[in-house]
Design a protein around this motif. Structure first.
Motif, PDB file in Angstrom:
ATOM      1  N   THR A 103      65.123  17.442  39.073  1.00 31.47           N
ATOM      2  CA  THR A 103      64.692  17.473  37.713  1.00 31.47           C
ATOM      3  C   THR A 103      65.385  18.710  37.016  1.00 31.47           C
ATOM      4  O   THR A 103      66.062  19.572  37.749  1.00 31.47           O
ATOM      5  CB  THR A 103      63.301  17.652  37.749  1.00 31.47           C
ATOM      6  N   GLU A 104      65.119  19.069  35.801  1.00 32.58           N
ATOM      7  CA  GLU A 104      65.707  20.227  35.139  1.00 32.58           C
ATOM      8  C   GLU A 104      64.536  20.833  34.541  1.00 32.58           C
ATOM      9  O   GLU A 104      63.563  20.040  33.929  1.00 32.58           O
ATOM     10  CB  GLU A 104      66.836  20.215  34.331  1.00 32.58           C
TER      11      GLU A 104
ATOM     12  N   ILE B  65      58.837  23.558  30.816  1.00 40.12           N
ATOM     13  CA  ILE B  65      58.632  21.967  30.860  1.00 40.12           C
ATOM     14  C   ILE B  65      59.907  21.337  31.711  1.00 40.12           C
ATOM     15  O   ILE B  65      61.020  22.024  31.768  1.00 40.12           O
ATOM     16  CB  ILE B  65      59.205  21.608  29.577  1.00 40.12           C
ATOM     17  N   THR B  66      59.406  20.546  32.587  1.00 41.40           N
ATOM     18  CA  THR B  66      60.326  19.720  33.482  1.00 41.40           C
ATOM     19  C   THR B  66      60.653  18.497  33.045  1.00 41.40           C
ATOM     20  O   THR B  66      59.695  17.618  32.552  1.00 41.40           O
ATOM     21  CB  THR B  66      59.482  19.791  35.063  1.00 41.40           C
ATOM     22  N   ILE B  67      61.731  18.218  33.214  1.00 34.71           N
ATOM     23  CA  ILE B  67      62.226  16.689  32.877  1.00 34.71           C
ATOM     24  C   ILE B  67      63.254  16.421  33.939  1.00 34.71           C
ATOM     25  O   ILE B  67      64.175  16.984  34.370  1.00 34.71           O
ATOM     26  CB  ILE B  67      63.229  16.978  31.498  1.00 34.71           C
ATOM     27  N   GLY B  68      63.193  14.975  34.272  1.00 37.87           N
ATOM     28  CA  GLY B  68      64.025  14.181  35.025  1.00 37.87           C
ATOM     29  C   GLY B  68      63.921  12.755  34.862  1.00 37.87           C
ATOM     30  O   GLY B  68      63.123  12.302  33.974  1.00 37.87           O
ATOM     31  N   LEU B  69      64.662  12.075  35.561  1.00 36.86           N
ATOM     32  CA  LEU B  69      64.904  10.488  35.433  1.00 36.86           C
ATOM     33  C   LEU B  69      64.077   9.996  36.618  1.00 36.86           C
ATOM     34  O   LEU B  69      64.423  10.285  37.851  1.00 36.86           O
ATOM     35  CB  LEU B  69      66.190   9.976  35.453  1.00 36.86           C
TER      36      LEU B  69
ATOM     37  N   ALA C  65      70.047  18.100  24.498  1.00 37.76           N
ATOM     38  CA  ALA C  65      70.864  16.773  24.783  1.00 37.76           C
ATOM     39  C   ALA C  65      71.055  16.749  26.207  1.00 37.76           C
ATOM     40  O   ALA C  65      71.623  17.831  26.946  1.00 37.76           O
ATOM     41  CB  ALA C  65      72.265  16.528  24.070  1.00 37.76           C
ATOM     42  N   PHE C  66      70.642  15.659  26.973  1.00 42.65           N
ATOM     43  CA  PHE C  66      70.670  15.673  28.311  1.00 42.65           C
ATOM     44  C   PHE C  66      71.561  14.375  28.554  1.00 42.65           C
ATOM     45  O   PHE C  66      71.616  13.288  28.261  1.00 42.65           O
ATOM     46  CB  PHE C  66      69.297  15.046  29.078  1.00 42.65           C
ATOM     47  N   LYS C  67      72.566  14.748  29.516  1.00 39.24           N
ATOM     48  CA  LYS C  67      73.479  13.791  30.089  1.00 39.24           C
ATOM     49  C   LYS C  67      72.799  13.049  31.398  1.00 39.24           C
ATOM     50  O   LYS C  67      72.099  13.596  32.170  1.00 39.24           O
ATOM     51  CB  LYS C  67      74.734  14.402  30.344  1.00 39.24           C
TER      52      LYS C  67
ATOM     53  N   PRO D  14      68.594  23.197  36.834  1.00 38.68           N
ATOM     54  CA  PRO D  14      69.987  23.410  36.700  1.00 38.68           C
ATOM     55  C   PRO D  14      70.618  22.613  35.741  1.00 38.68           C
ATOM     56  O   PRO D  14      69.770  21.654  35.062  1.00 38.68           O
ATOM     57  CB  PRO D  14      70.474  22.921  38.332  1.00 38.68           C
ATOM     58  N   SER D  15      72.028  23.046  35.388  1.00 45.70           N
ATOM     59  CA  SER D  15      72.624  22.036  34.431  1.00 45.70           C
ATOM     60  C   SER D  15      73.207  20.983  35.010  1.00 45.70           C
ATOM     61  O   SER D  15      73.358  20.805  36.281  1.00 45.70           O
ATOM     62  CB  SER D  15      73.676  23.110  34.028  1.00 45.70           C
ATOM     63  N   GLY D  16      73.699  20.216  34.192  1.00 45.85           N
ATOM     64  CA  GLY D  16      74.636  18.848  34.886  1.00 45.85           C
ATOM     65  C   GLY D  16      73.638  17.449  34.530  1.00 45.85           C
ATOM     66  O   GLY D  16      72.329  17.443  34.312  1.00 45.85           O
TER      67      GLY D  16
END
Length: 423
Positions: A59-60, A145-149, A180-182, A49-51
């Motif tokens: 994750t996104e 690809i999965t990205i998260g903090l 770009a990731f916020k 999802p976005s945000g």
């Protein structure tokens, strides 16, 4: 990302890959694209999802499409580059990362931290980490690809950019995709500043055989370091072996010898949680000639600090330098103005530091045994740049330069230094 870093990244023409996370350094195998560099274009779909990403939160995912724009087969050696805002190096666990093949061979993935950076890599399943994919002429491959903090993503850091590059010069000019990731909650990213201050002859002598100085630290921004900071202190001079250099650091109000040999060693650690609200931190240091010194005249000396996280990714990312002179007691003492610092290049913390003298404040208020919170915001000097360091995975990359020279390639793979030493 600096222009220097960008130029170094794109300069690579024939680079070998380092196997990451416990494997060994491997040379890149010969591939069908030799003589066909810059054949690929990478694009990245909008994350779902976005945000904003939150620490330990959802994750996104996005699709990475790699297209061969030429009529010749091309290899692809993925290199996902994370360009952060904020001054804390990243641990592997700070960013969640996963790669799945959509229309590509089965894929394995890993994380690299060469030169202290966070880098996402992937390669064909069952092959070496240095092996690439083969993309047919005019063809394409797609990965999800999965990205998260991670929960440990530093509060000192904020938004970041992820770029889809390659470490073998396979992306066409202008063909590198990025997102770009916020990050949330929104905050002002910060960084560490460190410098030398208050250089003068030692308090108990006016002779030129001993100089006293402060190593000063400051953090900007809203966050804090979630790992303790370690500082290596080094003395450099001609005829150092003849100088019998001795270095002392003030701990709990007493001078103690710095262990490490020949005047160099590790200063007291600044504990985890150091941020702008902690105020400036000061470590008092003395450098002097020992009784076995053979120096006959005033000699140029340069001391330097290199600061890194105390554990995990220990790449030294910040530092400072200070020149002065030492000589035997019979020579004329050098003049050492203190301090002669211009205003800092970045705003000082808005949180007021504890009151009291920098040399007499209670030890219980200091972040470390040998440090003292400053009485305000002393200006930060500027100076020359220099520093090298290594992260906890340095051994995994040893020998890489020699292989690069053998292949005739440029060393963009190990030239990703994003910060320089402050003087």
């Amino acid at each position: 990302m600096s222009a220097r870093t960008a130029a170094l990244r794109t300069a690579s023409a024939a680079v070998v890959a380092a196997a990451i996370a416990g494997t060994v350094l491997m040379p890149m195998t010969a591939s069908a694209d030799e003589g066909n560099p810059q054949a690929l274009k990478t694009t990245m779909s909008a994350p779902v999802p976005s945000g904003p990403l939150t620490r330990g939160g959802a994750t996104e995912t996005f699709d990475l499409t790699v297209t061969n724009t030429t009529d010749k087969v091309s290899s692809y050696h993925p290199w996902m580059l994370l360009d952060p805002t904020g001054g804390s190096p990243l641990q592997q666990s700070d960013v969640v990362y996963k790669v799945e093949a959509v229309s590509a061979p089965a894929t394995e993935y890993n994380i690299g931290q060469q030169d202290g950076e966070w880098q996402g890599l992937f390669h064909p399943a069952g092959d070496k980490a240095s092996d690439g994919f083969q993309i047919p002429a005019g063809g394409k491959m797609v990965w999800k690809i999965t990205i998260g903090l991670g929960k440990s993503y530093p509060t000192l850091n904020g938004d970041f950019t992820l770029r889809a590059s390659s470490f073998a010069n396979e992306i066409a000019n202008g063909g590198e995709g990025s997102l770009a990731f916020k990050t949330g909650p929104a905050s002002k990213p910060g960084a560490l500043e460190t410098w030398f201050d208050m250089l003068s002859p030692c308090a108990d002598t006016e002779t030129p055989d001993c100089q006293e100085m402060d190593v000063r630290y400051r953090v900007t921004g809203d966050g804090e370091f979630n790992t303790a900071l370690s500082t290596f202190f080094n003395v450099d001079m001609d005829s150092k072996d003849d100088a019998d250099i001795q270095t002392r650091v003030k701990v709990g109000g007493e001078w103690k010898d710095l262990t490490g040999g020949n005047g160099s060693g590790t200063l007291p650690v600044i504990p985890k949680g150091y941020g702008a609200a902690s105020g400036d931190v000061i470590t008092h240091v003395q450098v002097k000639l020992g009784p076995k010194s053979k120096l006959k005249k005033l000699t140029d000396v340069k001391v330097s600090t290199m600061v890194g996280l105390a554990e995990g990714n220990t790449y030294q990312f910040e530092g400072a330098e200070q020149p002065f002179q030492l000589g035997p007691k019979t020579t004329t003492p050098p003049t050492s103005p203190a301090p002669t610092s211009p205003a800092p290049t970045s705003p000082a913390p808005t949180t007021p530091a504890p009151t009291g003298s920098a040399t007499t404040a209670p030890a219980t208020t200091a972040p470390a045994a040998a440090t003292t919170p400053a009485t305000g915001n002393t200006p930060k000097p500027t100076g020359s740049l220099a520093h090298t360091g290594s992260d906890s995975n340095t051994a995994l990359y040893s020998g890489l330069a020699a292989v690069l020279i053998g292949l005739g390639g440029a060393a963009a793979w190990f030239a990703r230094r994003r910060r320089t030493v402050r003087g």
